[in-house]
Design a protein around this motif. Structure first.
Motif, mmCIF file in Angstrom:
data_model
loop_
_atom_site.group_PDB
_atom_site.id
_atom_site.type_symbol
_atom_site.label_atom_id
_atom_site.label_comp_id
_atom_site.label_asym_id
_atom_site.label_seq_id
_atom_site.Cartn_x
_atom_site.Cartn_y
_atom_site.Cartn_z
ATOM 1 N N MET A 176 0.812 -1.213 0.000
ATOM 2 C CA MET A 176 0.000 0.000 0.000
ATOM 3 C C MET A 176 0.848 1.266 0.000
ATOM 4 S SD MET A 176 -2.252 1.419 3.113
ATOM 5 C CE MET A 176 -0.650 1.905 3.784
ATOM 6 N N GLU A 177 1.922 1.262 0.818
ATOM 7 C CA GLU A 177 2.737 2.480 0.949
ATOM 8 C C GLU A 177 3.288 2.912 -0.411
ATOM 9 O OE1 GLU A 177 6.325 2.005 3.184
ATOM 10 O OE2 GLU A 177 6.651 4.156 3.382
ATOM 11 N N HIS A 178 3.802 1.940 -1.170
ATOM 12 C CA HIS A 178 4.356 2.224 -2.488
ATOM 13 C C HIS A 178 3.299 2.876 -3.383
ATOM 14 C CE1 HIS A 178 6.753 0.483 -6.160
ATOM 15 N NE2 HIS A 178 6.681 1.790 -6.174
ATOM 16 N N GLY A 179 2.078 2.298 -3.350
ATOM 17 C CA GLY A 179 0.984 2.839 -4.156
ATOM 18 C C GLY A 179 0.612 4.253 -3.755
ATOM 19 N N VAL A 180 0.571 4.495 -2.445
ATOM 20 C CA VAL A 180 0.190 5.827 -1.954
ATOM 21 C C VAL A 180 1.253 6.861 -2.321
ATOM 22 C CG1 VAL A 180 -0.157 7.197 0.146
ATOM 23 C CG2 VAL A 180 -1.246 4.950 -0.070
ATOM 24 N N VAL A 181 2.521 6.512 -2.099
ATOM 25 C CA VAL A 181 3.611 7.456 -2.376
ATOM 26 C C VAL A 181 3.684 7.776 -3.869
ATOM 27 C CG1 VAL A 181 6.130 7.726 -2.356
ATOM 28 C CG2 VAL A 181 4.945 6.846 -0.323
ATOM 29 N N ASP A 182 3.626 6.739 -4.715
ATOM 30 C CA ASP A 182 3.612 6.956 -6.176
ATOM 31 C C ASP A 182 2.452 7.862 -6.581
ATOM 32 O OD1 ASP A 182 5.789 5.363 -6.778
ATOM 33 O OD2 ASP A 182 4.716 4.038 -8.155
ATOM 34 N N SER A 183 1.277 7.543 -6.063
ATOM 35 C CA SER A 183 0.078 8.295 -6.440
ATOM 36 C C SER A 183 0.211 9.771 -6.074
ATOM 37 C CB SER A 183 -1.150 7.719 -5.724
ATOM 38 O OG SER A 183 -1.400 6.395 -6.143
ATOM 39 N N TYR A 184 0.637 10.029 -4.847
ATOM 40 C CA TYR A 184 0.699 11.421 -4.389
ATOM 41 C C TYR A 184 1.808 12.196 -5.098
ATOM 42 C CZ TYR A 184 -2.758 10.459 -0.697
ATOM 43 O OH TYR A 184 -3.897 10.138 -0.001
ATOM 44 N N ASN A 185 2.879 11.517 -5.474
ATOM 45 C CA ASN A 185 3.907 12.212 -6.258
ATOM 46 C C ASN A 185 3.355 12.605 -7.623
ATOM 47 O OD1 ASN A 185 5.739 12.076 -4.169
ATOM 48 N ND2 ASN A 185 6.752 10.218 -4.928
ATOM 49 N N LYS A 186 2.566 11.714 -8.229
ATOM 50 C CA LYS A 186 1.929 12.049 -9.509
ATOM 51 C C LYS A 186 0.911 13.176 -9.331
ATOM 52 C CE LYS A 186 0.872 7.668 -10.676
ATOM 53 N NZ LYS A 186 0.121 6.671 -11.471
ATOM 54 N N LEU A 187 0.218 13.151 -8.180
ATOM 55 C CA LEU A 187 -0.764 14.218 -7.914
ATOM 56 C C LEU A 187 -0.063 15.572 -7.754
ATOM 57 C CD1 LEU A 187 -3.570 15.281 -7.354
ATOM 58 C CD2 LEU A 187 -3.462 14.312 -5.049
ATOM 59 N N ASP A 188 1.088 15.593 -7.076
ATOM 60 C CA ASP A 188 1.897 16.824 -7.002
ATOM 61 C C ASP A 188 2.138 17.390 -8.396
ATOM 62 O OD1 ASP A 188 2.413 17.262 -4.312
ATOM 63 O OD2 ASP A 188 4.251 16.071 -4.279
ATOM 64 N N ASN A 189 2.542 16.507 -9.276
ATOM 65 C CA ASN A 189 2.875 16.880 -10.643
ATOM 66 C C ASN A 189 1.661 17.464 -11.375
ATOM 67 O OD1 ASN A 189 4.869 16.999 -12.571
ATOM 68 N ND2 ASN A 189 4.278 15.044 -13.515
ATOM 69 N N LEU A 190 0.526 16.776 -11.212
ATOM 70 C CA LEU A 190 -0.709 17.245 -11.847
ATOM 71 C C LEU A 190 -1.122 18.609 -11.294
ATOM 72 C CD1 LEU A 190 -3.286 16.723 -13.572
ATOM 73 C CD2 LEU A 190 -4.240 15.518 -11.607
ATOM 74 N N LEU A 191 -1.049 18.772 -9.976
ATOM 75 C CA LEU A 191 -1.483 20.039 -9.352
ATOM 76 C C LEU A 191 -0.572 21.191 -9.777
ATOM 77 C CD1 LEU A 191 -2.259 18.647 -5.778
ATOM 78 C CD2 LEU A 191 -3.948 19.506 -7.409
ATOM 79 N N SER A 192 0.696 20.912 -9.992
ATOM 80 C CA SER A 192 1.640 21.972 -10.357
ATOM 81 C C SER A 192 1.345 22.547 -11.742
ATOM 82 C CB SER A 192 3.077 21.446 -10.309
ATOM 83 O OG SER A 192 3.287 20.553 -11.393
ATOM 84 N N LYS A 193 0.584 21.785 -12.562
ATOM 85 C CA LYS A 193 0.264 22.243 -13.920
ATOM 86 C C LYS A 193 -0.994 23.096 -13.967
ATOM 87 C CE LYS A 193 1.976 17.946 -16.039
ATOM 88 N NZ LYS A 193 1.419 16.633 -16.365
ATOM 89 N N ARG A 194 -1.723 23.165 -12.853
ATOM 90 C CA ARG A 194 -3.036 23.830 -12.889
ATOM 91 C C ARG A 194 -2.988 25.234 -12.306
ATOM 92 N NH1 ARG A 194 -7.380 20.540 -13.977
ATOM 93 N NH2 ARG A 194 -8.772 21.756 -12.667
#
Lengths: 161, 161
Positions: B143-161
């Motif tokens: 689970m931890e790997h999934g959560v960390v990967d997901s939130y790093n991708k979310l950081d990236n997405l939010l930075s574009k908006r």
């Protein structure tokens, strides 16, 4: 806590309770008494309260909302949503009391209907809470009285069928 | 467990976990990234997986079902139902992984979106499980790997908006 027939277990340090009760009827009948509105209103709730079913969608992802009213006309609303309903076997649903000062104190209920010899049923209800404090507040609110009253009325209803 | 940005707490003897993560965007944006399908598929799941939204009814008592697929084409389904969704504030929903040997191991998630100074958001996710064993199995599953990967991708997405 143990009534003559209803056993309620709340272990120290845990955010859950277990309610165990046996009924002198098959799982199919006990399950139907939980899901058919005309049966449900005959047994759920305190002895001197009436019950109204505002919503009861007996399906996976179906909503439910019940309103209990006491002799003075005070009403108490409860609602939630059904994650899974499996005939005569299991119900998994969320639960929230609408009368709390703050929204969001939601619990998750697992009802297991187990066939016993001689056409009897063992119903085990596990409730998991957001916190130990939420669990203990539910117990303090008189939950045991409500459960015992309800199941005694359910005994009575099942004996007629 | 603590990644540079994501803090996951699983106290011994408890049937719950807390996941805490801050994002450099307002609660409104972080919330929308959780509820708008075209945004959600861009960040949720492991780095090398794709995500399909089979169902997402963003309303109280709405159903959801997500399917994640790895590079080899193996698919993993998850589903549940939303007890409450409150824009930019809170989501309460059930969660079940369809790949378990047995149905019924359902958990309840509370996502809280809290505004921080400088247009930032603190997201706290509490998950309560049917048992300590269910919780520990979820942690062991990666689970931890999934959560960390997901939130790093979310950081990236939010930075574009």
């Amino acid at each position: 806590m143990e009534n003559s027939k209803t056993k309620i277990t709340a272990e120290v340090g845990k955010q859950e309770i277990f309610i165990i009760r046996e009924f002198d009827a098959k799982p199919e009948l006990v399950f139907q008494a939980h899901t058919e509105p005309d049966l449900l209103v005959q047994w759920m709730g305190l002895e001197n309260h009436t019950m109204e079913i505002a919503t009861l969608e007996n399906k996976n992802f179906g909503a439910w909302r019940f309103i209990h009213t006491d002799e003075s006309g005070n009403s108490f609303g409860f609602n939630g949503v059904i994650h899974e309903t499996d005939f005569a076997k299991r119900i998994i649903r969320t639960f929230e009391f609408e009368g709390l000062p703050e929204k969001g104190h939601v619990s998750l209920e697992f009802l297991n209907f187990e066939a016993l010899p001689n056409d009897r049923t063992k119903l085990t209800t596990q409730v998991i809470f957001k916190s130990i404090e939420d669990r203990d507040a539910m117990i303090q609110s008189g939950m045991e009285h409500g459960v015992v009253d309800s199941y005694n009325k359910l005994d009575n209803l099942l004996s007629k069928r």
